[in-house]
Write a protein that holds these residues in place. Structure first.
Motif, PDB file in Angstrom:
ATOM      1  N   MET A 235      -8.932 -10.585 -10.998  1.00  0.00           N
ATOM      2  CA  MET A 235     -10.235 -10.536 -10.630  1.00  0.00           C
ATOM      3  C   MET A 235     -10.823 -10.544  -9.307  1.00  0.00           C
ATOM      4  N   GLY A 236      -9.786 -10.211  -8.492  1.00  0.00           N
ATOM      5  CA  GLY A 236     -10.174  -9.953  -6.944  1.00  0.00           C
ATOM      6  C   GLY A 236     -10.520 -11.107  -6.432  1.00  0.00           C
ATOM      7  N   LYS A 237      -9.678 -12.295  -6.538  1.00  0.00           N
ATOM      8  CA  LYS A 237     -10.024 -13.517  -5.752  1.00  0.00           C
ATOM      9  C   LYS A 237      -9.060 -13.829  -4.554  1.00  0.00           C
ATOM     10  N   LYS A 238      -9.348 -13.893  -3.312  1.00  0.00           N
ATOM     11  CA  LYS A 238      -8.248 -14.146  -2.384  1.00  0.00           C
ATOM     12  C   LYS A 238      -7.474 -15.303  -2.832  1.00  0.00           C
ATOM     13  N   LEU A 239      -6.178 -15.268  -2.570  1.00  0.00           N
ATOM     14  CA  LEU A 239      -5.239 -16.348  -2.977  1.00  0.00           C
ATOM     15  C   LEU A 239      -4.499 -16.931  -1.879  1.00  0.00           C
ATOM     16  N   ILE A 284      -7.473  -8.660  -2.598  1.00  0.00           N
ATOM     17  CA  ILE A 284      -7.205  -7.313  -3.404  1.00  0.00           C
ATOM     18  C   ILE A 284      -7.322  -7.542  -4.604  1.00  0.00           C
ATOM     19  N   LYS A 285      -8.283  -6.651  -5.226  1.00  0.00           N
ATOM     20  CA  LYS A 285      -8.352  -6.558  -6.843  1.00  0.00           C
ATOM     21  C   LYS A 285      -7.119  -5.809  -7.384  1.00  0.00           C
ATOM     22  N   VAL A 286      -6.360  -6.212  -8.192  1.00  0.00           N
ATOM     23  CA  VAL A 286      -5.480  -5.415  -8.845  1.00  0.00           C
ATOM     24  C   VAL A 286      -5.772  -5.367 -10.357  1.00  0.00           C
ATOM     25  N   THR A 287      -6.274  -4.150 -10.983  1.00  0.00           N
ATOM     26  CA  THR A 287      -6.580  -3.915 -12.242  1.00  0.00           C
ATOM     27  C   THR A 287      -5.391  -3.466 -13.057  1.00  0.00           C
ATOM     28  N   TYR A 288      -4.826  -4.432 -13.551  1.00  0.00           N
ATOM     29  CA  TYR A 288      -3.854  -4.071 -14.741  1.00  0.00           C
ATOM     30  C   TYR A 288      -3.942  -3.521 -16.003  1.00  0.00           C
ATOM     31  N   PRO A 289      -3.355  -2.535 -16.616  1.00  0.00           N
ATOM     32  CA  PRO A 289      -3.692  -2.161 -17.829  1.00  0.00           C
ATOM     33  C   PRO A 289      -3.457  -3.343 -19.113  1.00  0.00           C
ATOM     34  N   ASP A 290      -3.613  -2.694 -20.114  1.00  0.00           N
ATOM     35  CA  ASP A 290      -3.489  -3.656 -21.334  1.00  0.00           C
ATOM     36  C   ASP A 290      -2.135  -3.661 -21.658  1.00  0.00           C
ATOM     37  N   TYR A 320      -5.499  -0.546  -7.325  1.00  0.00           N
ATOM     38  CA  TYR A 320      -5.701  -1.507  -6.315  1.00  0.00           C
ATOM     39  C   TYR A 320      -6.989  -1.188  -5.735  1.00  0.00           C
ATOM     40  N   HIS A 321      -7.795  -2.391  -5.331  1.00  0.00           N
ATOM     41  CA  HIS A 321      -9.204  -2.254  -4.763  1.00  0.00           C
ATOM     42  C   HIS A 321      -9.216  -3.249  -3.872  1.00  0.00           C
ATOM     43  N   ASP A 322      -9.753  -2.800  -2.542  1.00  0.00           N
ATOM     44  CA  ASP A 322      -9.969  -3.724  -1.472  1.00  0.00           C
ATOM     45  C   ASP A 322     -11.569  -4.486  -1.602  1.00  0.00           C
ATOM     46  N   CYS A 323     -11.541  -5.429  -1.795  1.00  0.00           N
ATOM     47  CA  CYS A 323     -12.741  -6.190  -2.165  1.00  0.00           C
ATOM     48  C   CYS A 323     -13.690  -6.319  -0.861  1.00  0.00           C
ATOM     49  N   ALA A 324     -13.021  -6.298   0.186  1.00  0.00           N
ATOM     50  CA  ALA A 324     -14.090  -6.285   1.551  1.00  0.00           C
ATOM     51  C   ALA A 324     -14.684  -4.861   1.865  1.00  0.00           C
ATOM     52  N   THR A 325     -14.061  -3.693   1.538  1.00  0.00           N
ATOM     53  CA  THR A 325     -14.555  -2.575   1.701  1.00  0.00           C
ATOM     54  C   THR A 325     -15.173  -1.971   0.557  1.00  0.00           C
TER      55      THR A 325
END
Length: 339
Positions: A235-239, A284-290, A320-325
């Motif tokens: 979900m792109g939450k900082k952890l 960092i948002k990590v989009t995992y597949p099904d 992988y997606h950088d939520c800041a940029t």
């Protein structure tokens, strides 16, 4: 997994253990499920207590639980590191497939805090003939990404932080967070507290309520368990994680987050670490597949061998997606080689 298995026409009986029957909640999706007492770990002040664990668990009842199961009409048992079904399958010579994060520890992944007791628990607690390990990163090993049911993310509230530290005392958590008055902390707990600042919100355990607060939170503070961290990454939450002391799995999870730079770690409830993370934490948002669907299709083939080409094809779908940029970013570059 449950809706994917149902859609595939696979007949499934669900069994739960390790938590009191009356403390299970929102179980409607599993139909007429079974329950056994099983085994569980005891903690005190954020640390596993092996002595308390030994006294708390009833080994005679555990043996009775195992003997009470008859798997003669089943083709296979899938165990999520659940010991009653795993041992019953082993004793009845029924194929057992271990599906879960713990089975990744049979591979060369980052591991710390282990000893002969921890290694024995991982090996014998819930043995399986075939292990499908899950992790946030592949570490060049035959393991799969997490299985996640992720709700739709809403507009993020920059000052909202979700907190789930079930092994810590609520008084210690409130004391840790009370100084950060610019943020709104939503703490999910089974405990209560009489006095707290207005920017700290206490919520009783509820999956629906938890998911609603997770949707628009900017960050998550939690122990170093696998599931919530997986949801947070997707979900792109900082952890920020605080691993449970003397627990090899959580200590190793914290190490993995550090090595992949996907999350921050504080070994103790440390206000300095919280302050730095609140100001500088990276999402960092990590989009995992099904992954659930991929496993169901693998189950239907009936071979049940872990093919490396199949594993790689699943990981090739991870983004992988950088939520800041707000831009895609490359996969993690490990700080250290896996142990």
């Amino acid at each position: 997994m449950a809706p994917r298995l149902k859609a595939a026409g696979i007949e499934v009986t669900y069994l739960f253990s390790g938590r009191a029957w009356n403390k299970l909640f929102e179980m409607e999706v599993f139909g007429d499920y079974e329950w056994r007492c099983g085994l569980t770990f005891s903690t005190k002040a954020g640390r596993v207590s092996y002595l308390k664990t030994g006294f708390r668990n009833n080994l005679l009842q555990f043996i009775r639980d195992i003997k009470s199961l008859d798997f003669s009409r089943y083709d296979a048992v899938i165990t999520d590191f659940e010991p009653v079904t795993a041992w019953a399958a082993k004793l009845q010579n029924i194929k057992a497939i271990g599906l879960g994060h713990q089975y990744a520890f049979g591979q060369a992944i980052p591991i710390t805090g282990d000893d002969i007791l921890a290694r024995s628990i991982m090996k014998y607690f819930a043995p399986a003939a075939t292990g499908l390990g899950l992790h946030w990163y592949h570490f060049e090993q035959p393991i799969l990404p997490p299985i996640i049911e992720t709700p739709k993310v809403e507009t993020i509230k920059a000052d909202k932080i979700l907190v789930y530290l079930p092994f810590e005392r609520i008084q210690d958590i409130v004391r840790l967070l009370e100084r950060f008055k610019k943020y709104q902390f939503y703490i999910y707990t089974s405990s209560t507290i009489q006095h707290k600042p207005d920017h700290i919100h206490i919520r009783q355990l509820s999956r629906s309520g938890f998911q609603n607060d997770l949707k628009d939170a900017a960050g998550v503070i939690c122990n170093a368990g696998f599931e919530l961290a997986s949801e947070s990454l997707q979900m792109g939450k900082k952890l920020l994680v605080k691993p449970l002391r003397a627990q090899m799995e959580q200590l190793s999870n914290a190490l993995a987050l550090e090595e992949t730079q996907l999350g921050a770690v504080m070994p103790e409830l440390d206000p300095v670490a919280v302050d730095f993370w609140l100001k500088h934490g990276r999402a960092i948002k990590v989009t995992y597949p099904d992954v659930a669907q991929a496993i169901v299709e693998w189950l239907l083939k009936g071979d049940w061998r872990v093919d490396l080409a199949w594993v790689r094809s699943v990981w090739d779908q991870v983004v992988y997606h950088d939520c800041a940029t707000d831009h895609p970013c490359p996969p993690p570059r490990l700080l250290h080689a896996a142990n």
